[in-house]
Motif scaffolding. Structure first.
Motif, PDB file in Angstrom:
ATOM      1  N   TYR A  45       5.385  -1.140  -2.833  1.00 52.39           N
ATOM      2  CA  TYR A  45       5.463  -1.719  -4.164  1.00 52.39           C
ATOM      3  C   TYR A  45       5.831  -0.656  -5.188  1.00 52.39           C
ATOM      4  O   TYR A  45       5.321   0.470  -5.155  1.00 52.39           O
ATOM      5  N   ASP A  46       6.723  -1.041  -6.111  1.00 52.44           N
ATOM      6  CA  ASP A  46       7.040  -0.146  -7.222  1.00 52.44           C
ATOM      7  C   ASP A  46       5.811   0.028  -8.101  1.00 52.44           C
ATOM      8  O   ASP A  46       5.504   1.137  -8.545  1.00 52.44           O
ATOM      9  N   ALA A  47       5.123  -1.075  -8.372  1.00 54.90           N
ATOM     10  CA  ALA A  47       3.857  -1.048  -9.109  1.00 54.90           C
ATOM     11  C   ALA A  47       2.791  -1.597  -8.184  1.00 54.90           C
ATOM     12  O   ALA A  47       2.923  -2.719  -7.680  1.00 54.90           O
ATOM     13  N   PRO A  48       1.739  -0.839  -7.900  1.00 52.54           N
ATOM     14  CA  PRO A  48       0.742  -1.280  -6.917  1.00 52.54           C
ATOM     15  C   PRO A  48       0.041  -2.562  -7.350  1.00 52.54           C
ATOM     16  O   PRO A  48      -0.015  -2.909  -8.533  1.00 52.54           O
ATOM     17  N   VAL A  49      -0.515  -3.260  -6.349  1.00 53.90           N
ATOM     18  CA  VAL A  49      -1.218  -4.525  -6.562  1.00 53.90           C
ATOM     19  C   VAL A  49      -2.706  -4.243  -6.734  1.00 53.90           C
ATOM     20  O   VAL A  49      -3.308  -3.510  -5.939  1.00 53.90           O
ATOM     21  N   ASN A  50      -3.311  -4.822  -7.752  1.00 58.94           N
ATOM     22  CA  ASN A  50      -4.742  -4.668  -8.001  1.00 58.94           C
ATOM     23  C   ASN A  50      -5.503  -5.603  -7.068  1.00 58.94           C
ATOM     24  O   ASN A  50      -5.501  -6.824  -7.254  1.00 58.94           O
ATOM     25  N   VAL A  51      -6.161  -5.042  -6.049  1.00 55.33           N
ATOM     26  CA  VAL A  51      -6.877  -5.870  -5.074  1.00 55.33           C
ATOM     27  C   VAL A  51      -8.329  -6.101  -5.469  1.00 55.33           C
ATOM     28  O   VAL A  51      -9.108  -6.653  -4.693  1.00 55.33           O
ATOM     29  N   GLY A  52      -8.686  -5.731  -6.692  1.00 51.66           N
ATOM     30  CA  GLY A  52     -10.027  -5.995  -7.195  1.00 51.66           C
ATOM     31  C   GLY A  52     -10.124  -7.307  -7.942  1.00 51.66           C
ATOM     32  O   GLY A  52     -11.186  -7.658  -8.446  1.00 51.66           O
ATOM     33  N   LEU A  53      -9.010  -8.037  -7.998  1.00 51.33           N
ATOM     34  CA  LEU A  53      -8.980  -9.305  -8.711  1.00 51.33           C
ATOM     35  C   LEU A  53      -9.394 -10.452  -7.790  1.00 51.33           C
ATOM     36  O   LEU A  53      -9.704 -10.248  -6.617  1.00 51.33           O
ATOM     37  N   GLN A  64       4.836 -11.348  -6.785  1.00 52.75           N
ATOM     38  CA  GLN A  64       5.555 -11.119  -8.040  1.00 52.75           C
ATOM     39  C   GLN A  64       5.968  -9.666  -8.238  1.00 52.75           C
ATOM     40  O   GLN A  64       7.020  -9.399  -8.832  1.00 52.75           O
ATOM     41  N   HIS A  65       5.154  -8.725  -7.761  1.00 52.70           N
ATOM     42  CA  HIS A  65       5.506  -7.316  -7.939  1.00 52.70           C
ATOM     43  C   HIS A  65       6.704  -6.966  -7.045  1.00 52.70           C
ATOM     44  O   HIS A  65       6.761  -7.365  -5.874  1.00 52.70           O
ATOM     45  N   HIS A  66       7.628  -6.203  -7.592  1.00 50.44           N
ATOM     46  CA  HIS A  66       8.816  -5.843  -6.824  1.00 50.44           C
ATOM     47  C   HIS A  66       8.452  -4.925  -5.662  1.00 50.44           C
ATOM     48  O   HIS A  66       7.673  -3.980  -5.809  1.00 50.44           O
ATOM     49  N   ALA A  67       8.985  -5.232  -4.491  1.00 51.21           N
ATOM     50  CA  ALA A  67       8.726  -4.426  -3.290  1.00 51.21           C
ATOM     51  C   ALA A  67      10.012  -4.316  -2.486  1.00 51.21           C
ATOM     52  O   ALA A  67      10.860  -5.212  -2.508  1.00 51.21           O
ATOM     53  N   LEU A 147      -3.170  -1.643  -3.949  1.00 56.45           N
ATOM     54  CA  LEU A 147      -2.376  -1.793  -2.734  1.00 56.45           C
ATOM     55  C   LEU A 147      -0.987  -1.214  -2.982  1.00 56.45           C
ATOM     56  O   LEU A 147      -0.263  -1.690  -3.851  1.00 56.45           O
ATOM     57  N   TYR A 148      -0.635  -0.192  -2.186  1.00 48.44           N
ATOM     58  CA  TYR A 148       0.667   0.467  -2.344  1.00 48.44           C
ATOM     59  C   TYR A 148       1.665   0.032  -1.277  1.00 48.44           C
ATOM     60  O   TYR A 148       2.854  -0.073  -1.561  1.00 48.44           O
TER      61      TYR A 148
END
Length: 277
Positions: A45-53, A64-67, A147-148
């Motif tokens: 991912y260009d911008a990591p995903v927040n897995v605390g949500l 939605q995040h670009h990968a 998440l990277y």
């Protein structure tokens, strides 16, 4: 007095030696990945995903995040009908792994398994646009709640890939076979005991995938009702209201030491109203 043999200077600073060692290790690792017979994939991912949500928000961010694909090998490219990994690495993940009902269920299973799951089912797209079901073993790189990368291996799901049907439950076999709703019985390890006519007609060669999806969502006991995107034999996946009930098993389907089985029925939901007919 013994004297230690002096270490011969390498002619390079220690930092250069470490960098050269890392470069050698990376080259060896990449060679192993490239030559592997299994299809190996990774996307970052260009911008990591927040897995605390919450789960819904994590699912949204994952899609939605670009990968982009990275570290994919030749076997992975061939699984998509591509010539080699250069047609895959560096390209947008959405080209071959779209957001749809099956892939949302796939990601929810990955999340529920704490990003460490084997045999999760996704629906990927070949280079010619043909959808294909894949069975994935998935791992993740997560740091500080972000998440990277996701990576793993995949293989195409073939009819009967997850194992042949075993002996049928004799008790009330005819009534079960003629039940109008698609229905199946499974052991506590997820293996199929039997399916009825309606189940085979609805899901065809993908009947074992439908059974696996139901089993993984059924919980560990009691009864439950869940909505799942089940893969139809006649076309794209459709949402079904799936009823799951653990019950005592008798006859040849019973399991030694744990005489229970999972009874599953599936009712297709209306695409417009979401209601069961």
């Amino acid at each position: 007095m013994s004297r230690r043999k002096a270490k011969q200077p390498s002619g390079r600073p220690d930092g250069d030696d470490k960098a050269a060692g890392l470069a050698d290790s990376n080259e060896i690792m990449w060679a192993l990945i490239q030559r592997a017979r299994q299809a190996i994939w990774c996307f970052r991912y260009d911008a990591p995903v927040n897995v605390g949500l919450g789960v819904d928000e994590i699912v949204d961010q994952i899609f939605q995040h670009h990968a982009v694909w990275c570290m994919c090998n030749t076997a992975m490219a061939r699984a998509y009908g591509l010539n080699d990994e250069s047609d895959l690495n560096g390209h947008d993940v959405r080209l071959y792994w779209p957001r749809n009902a099956i892939n949302e269920a796939f990601i929810r299973e990955v999340i529920a398994s704490n990003f460490h799951v084997d045999g999760a089912i996704s629906e990927d797209v070949r280079s010619d646009g043909t959808p294909v079901l894949m069975e994935n073993d998935v791992r993740a790189h997560i740091a500080d709640g972000r998440l990277y990368r996701l990576w793993g291996t995949l293989r195409e799901v073939k009819p009967g890939h997850l194992g042949p049907q075993s002996e049928r439950v004799e008790s009330a076999a005819l009534a079960f076979e003629l039940q109008p709703l698609p229905a199946c019985l499974m052991r506590s390890d997820g293996s199929v005991i039997t399916e009825n006519i309606a189940w085979r007609q609805a899901f065809g060669t993908l009947a074992h995938i439908a059974a696996r999806m139901a089993f993984r969502s059924a919980g560990t006991g009691g009864s439950s009702e869940i909505v799942l995107p089940m893969p139809l034999s006649s076309g794209p996946a459709q949402h079904h209201l799936v009823s799951c009930r653990w019950q005592d098993a008798t006859g040849p389907g019973a399991i030694a030491g744990r005489a229970v089985c999972l009874a599953v029925t599936a009712r297709q939901l209306d695409g417009d109203t979401g209601a069961a007919p």
